[in-house]
Design an enzyme around this catalytic site. Structure first.
Site, PDB file in Angstrom:
ATOM      1  CB  CYS A 130      -0.935  -0.014   1.212  1.00 49.65           C
ATOM      2  SG  CYS A 130      -2.005   1.412   1.301  1.00 49.65           S
ATOM      3  CB  CYS A 133      -0.785   2.610   4.030  1.00 46.65           C
ATOM      4  SG  CYS A 133      -2.239   1.922   3.272  1.00 46.65           S
ATOM      5  CG  ASP A 134       2.973   1.062   4.445  1.00 51.96           C
ATOM      6  OD1 ASP A 134       2.395   1.539   5.442  1.00 51.96           O
ATOM      7  OD2 ASP A 134       2.854  -0.118   4.089  1.00 51.96           O
TER       8      ASP A 134
END
Ligand code: NAP
Length: 302
Positions: A130, A133-134
């Site tokens: 992701c 997200c990261d």
């Protein structure tokens, strides 16, 4: 007899439980593994509106406690089948049979894996599924993206805004994703296309330090020094239990619109297992709210 049985205790399912319980309905959550869903693998969430930073685990724990404090029952059993008998739904697990008025399918999706050695071991230690997200954790660093669909192209574009260098590794000459995205990538001078190549190894002792790719035409291997790889090779919805009962698209996603209906009366769906264009934590929890309120509306009409 429950008012609502929710299949899957990820963010969509737990949010549906909160909304169902607050509307005064009895709710049973059936979960095959542990509660929280995919989000528990995200070290830090920084894009959930209203919360500046929280770990995926803490977010899931809070949501779970919120549902339990409101009176949610949660049973850790895998659902094997669902049947409808007039207005009653029967939900089967290997151990039991449960009855309810409505069902919400919130079974989620899993990221397709590359299927190579050490992928699981290095997940969260340089291997991510992701970019949204990261990605921020790799600011100023060199990273790779694997895949050739829209997700991979978008991830590469997103990461190029704050990573030093982005290698986009794809197993073919041509991308599957949209041409306009490909054109935007070609404009960037910190993106390098690594085409006709398959990732064959993930290297590094405790965290990822490089990946090995093999050229499919020449069979030659080379090593790319990166501290992160974002694997974007597609998703697999977990909709097998309703394959013969609920309409799904060619990818197996449960066909549904914004109101979270399925083609089966009294059965709703929420989160990553349904057809939608943006699969994010925020959209999963909003689906949970919609599906629960639509289920309540359905019960009032019956
Ligand atoms: P996708 O379109 O299925 O693409 C997956 C990519 O991964 C393909 O290029 C595939 O290669 C590659 N791949 C699959 N297995 C692999 C393996 N084992 N090793 C290496 N490469 C592998 O998946 P997606 O990009 O996640 O998109 C899913 C759906 O969401 C698509 O319909 C997409 O259009 C849509 N989406 C839309 C947007 C948007 O903004 N409109 C954004 C994201 C996603 P091959 O090409 O060789 O098969």
């Amino acid at each position: 007899m429950y008012d609502i049985i929710i299949v899957g205790a990820g963010p969509a399912g737990l949010s549906a439980a909160v909304y169902g319980l607050r509307a005064g309905k009895s709710v049973l959550l059936l979960e095959k593994e542990s509660y929280g869903g995919q989000i528990i693998n995200t070290p830090e969430i920084e894009n959930y509106p209203g919360i500046k930073k929280i770990s995926g685990y803490e977010f899931a724990e809070n949501l779970y406690q919120q549902a339990v404090d409101l009176g949610a029952e949660i049973v850790f059993e895998a659902v094997t089948a669902i049947e409808t008998e007039e207005d009653i739904k029967k939900v089967f697990t290997a151990q039991n049979e449960y009855l309810c008025k409505t069902v919400i399918l919130a079974t989620g999706a899993t990221h397709r894996k590359l299927g190579i050695e050490r992928e699981e071991e290095l997940a969260g230690k340089g291997v991510s599924y992701c970019a949204t997200c990261d990605g921020m954790f790799f600011k100023g660093k060199d990273v790779a993206v694997a895949g050739g669909g829209n997700t991979a192209l978008q991830d590469a574009l997103f990461l190029s805004n704050y990573c030093r260098k982005v290698y986009l590794i794809h197993r073919r000459e041509e991308f599957r994703g949209e041409k306009r995205l490909e054109a935007a990538l070609r404009e960037k001078d910190n993106i390098e296309f690594v085409l006709n190549c398959q990732v064959t190894a993930l290297n590094g002792e405790k965290t990822l330090t490089s990946v090995t790719v093999r050229d499919k035409n020449t069979e030659k291997e080379k090593e790319l020094s990166v501290s992160g790889i974002f694997i974007a090779v597609g998703q697999e919805p977990q909709s097998q239990i309703v394959q013969n009962m609920i309409d799904t698209d060619e990818g197996g996603y449960i066909i549904s619109g914004e109101e979270c209906y399925t083609n089966c009366s009294g059965i709703f769906t929420a989160g990553d297992c349904r057809t939608k264009s943006i699969r994010q934590l925020a959209t999963a929890v909003s689906d949970g709210a919609v599906a629960a309120l639509k289920a309540c509306e359905y019960m009032e009409m019956c």
